[in-house]
Design an enzyme around this catalytic site. Structure first.
Site, mmCIF file in Angstrom:
data_model
loop_
_atom_site.group_PDB
_atom_site.id
_atom_site.type_symbol
_atom_site.label_atom_id
_atom_site.label_comp_id
_atom_site.label_asym_id
_atom_site.label_seq_id
_atom_site.Cartn_x
_atom_site.Cartn_y
_atom_site.Cartn_z
ATOM 1 N N ASP A 16 0.839 -1.191 0.000
ATOM 2 C CA ASP A 16 0.000 0.000 0.000
ATOM 3 C C ASP A 16 0.879 1.248 0.000
ATOM 4 O O ASP A 16 1.993 1.225 0.519
ATOM 5 C CB ASP A 16 -0.901 -0.036 1.255
ATOM 6 C CG ASP A 16 -2.090 0.898 1.118
ATOM 7 O OD1 ASP A 16 -2.289 1.484 0.031
ATOM 8 O OD2 ASP A 16 -2.830 1.053 2.116
ATOM 9 N N ASN A 64 -10.691 -3.141 -5.982
ATOM 10 C CA ASN A 64 -9.863 -2.197 -6.748
ATOM 11 C C ASN A 64 -10.434 -1.910 -8.135
ATOM 12 O O ASN A 64 -10.062 -0.923 -8.767
ATOM 13 C CB ASN A 64 -8.413 -2.700 -6.873
ATOM 14 C CG ASN A 64 -7.610 -2.572 -5.602
ATOM 15 O OD1 ASN A 64 -6.659 -3.305 -5.364
ATOM 16 N ND2 ASN A 64 -7.963 -1.627 -4.753
HETATM 17 C C1 FPP Z 1 -1.721 0.041 -3.439
HETATM 18 O O1 FPP Z 1 -1.313 1.379 -3.480
HETATM 19 C C2 FPP Z 1 -1.398 -0.665 -4.690
HETATM 20 C C3 FPP Z 1 -2.293 -1.261 -5.531
HETATM 21 C C4 FPP Z 1 -3.731 -1.295 -5.259
HETATM 22 C C5 FPP Z 1 -1.860 -1.921 -6.779
HETATM 23 C C6 FPP Z 1 -0.548 -2.625 -6.682
HETATM 24 C C7 FPP Z 1 -0.203 -3.357 -7.896
HETATM 25 C C8 FPP Z 1 0.855 -3.141 -8.688
HETATM 26 C C9 FPP Z 1 1.874 -2.082 -8.425
HETATM 27 C C10 FPP Z 1 0.999 -3.943 -9.925
HETATM 28 C C11 FPP Z 1 1.870 -5.130 -10.019
HETATM 29 C C12 FPP Z 1 2.597 -5.636 -8.849
HETATM 30 C C13 FPP Z 1 3.281 -6.818 -8.799
HETATM 31 C C14 FPP Z 1 4.169 -7.067 -7.667
HETATM 32 C C15 FPP Z 1 3.166 -7.871 -9.816
HETATM 33 P P1 FPP Z 1 -2.403 2.516 -3.622
HETATM 34 O O2 FPP Z 1 -2.608 2.825 -5.048
HETATM 35 O O3 FPP Z 1 -3.642 2.123 -2.887
HETATM 36 O O4 FPP Z 1 -1.686 3.703 -2.884
HETATM 37 P P2 FPP Z 1 -2.376 4.895 -2.088
HETATM 38 O O5 FPP Z 1 -3.136 4.261 -0.945
HETATM 39 O O6 FPP Z 1 -1.207 5.695 -1.627
HETATM 40 O O7 FPP Z 1 -3.263 5.629 -3.041
#
Ligand code: FPP
Length: 237
Positions: A16, A64
């Site tokens: 996160d 998501n």
């Molecule tokens: C959380 O940060 C991240 C996600 C919901 C997506 C994560 C997925 C990837 C980066 C893609 C591929 C990964 C791998 C390892 C194959 P957020 O966007 O919720 O951050 P925020 O809370 O700061 O907005």
């Protein structure tokens, strides 16, 4: 990593803070996701070196899909890249990739890339890497219940076969229970992550955003785990 530390058998990581990491730098959210992937590769290599056996990565929840279409599309492309063009990083870490989650409504190109990743890494002997993608813990329990009802209806199992261990074995993947769950970015919630498997897991909530959660931060997490007193409901002796 200090030699005297016990490494949890199964580690869950809720990655996160990618969006906030990018915002802090005046960049768009997708840059944060890209940085998250780059960090994941570093961390994967390190976890393999120190001998982690099972890792579950929460990379996309069923919820998501509510995000902006542009961000969802970007993430889907990133998954494809990660499981095809950039897959050698995972192969180098000798990790065996499996997936947990629902297929619907993942695009065909993602499903295909997932299948390839599973297939090409199936003989690897390093860490088992369980990617939770289009995953929700409640749906996992629902899907498992449906699967077991079907088996019961067909006479393949009887009611007494259904025990906590049997349910655990029949989840999306047959993995050991979670010992340690790390959620980066300071948020202190589990957001539907592996509800069944985490019944006695220890939780850790570092403030660091995922793109900055590298080997050093990981070591700190393991140190913290080693300070916990796990009693599994028993009494301290
Ligand atoms: C959380 O940060 C991240 C996600 C919901 C997506 C994560 C997925 C990837 C980066 C893609 C591929 C990964 C791998 C390892 C194959 P957020 O966007 O919720 O951050 P925020 O809370 O700061 O907005």
């Amino acid at each position: 990593m200090r030699k005297d530390l016990v490494i949890p058998n199964h580690i869950g990581i809720i990655m996160d803070g990618n969006g906030r990491w990018a915002k802090q730098r005046g960049q768009i959210r997708s840059m944060g996701h890209r940085a998250g992937v780059d960090n994941f590769k570093k961390l994967m290599k390190y976890m393999s070196e120190v001998g982690v056996k099972f890792v579950s990565m929460y990379i996309f929840s069923t919820e998501n899909f509510k995000r902006d279409k542009k961000e969802v599309d970007f993430l889907m492309d990133l998954f494809v890249k990660m499981f095809t063009d950039e897959f050698d990083e995972i192969m180098k870490a000798n990790a065996r990739v499996v997936f947990s989650g629902r297929k619907e409504p993942l695009p065909a190109k993602v499903l295909e890339a997932m299948k390839k990743a599973e297939e090409s890494s199936k003989n690897n002997t390093g860490p088992v890497l369980n990617f939770c993608i289009n995953y929700g813990g409640q749906w996992e329990i629902v899907d498992t219940t449906r699967k077991l009802c079907e088996k019961y209806k067909n006479g393949e199992i009887s009611l007494n076969d259904i025990t906590p261990e049997f349910i655990q074995k029949n989840l999306y993947q047959d993995l050991p229970p979670l010992d340690f769950v790390i959620r980066t970015s300071g948020e202190q919630r589990i957001s539907n992550f592996m509800l069944y498997q985490s019944s006695y897991a220890e939780y850790y909530f570092p403030e660091t955003y995922f793109p900055d959660f590298g080997p050093e931060e990981f070591d700190k997490a393991i140190e913290e785990y080693n300070n916990r007193d796990r009693r599994f409901g028993g009494i301290k002796k």
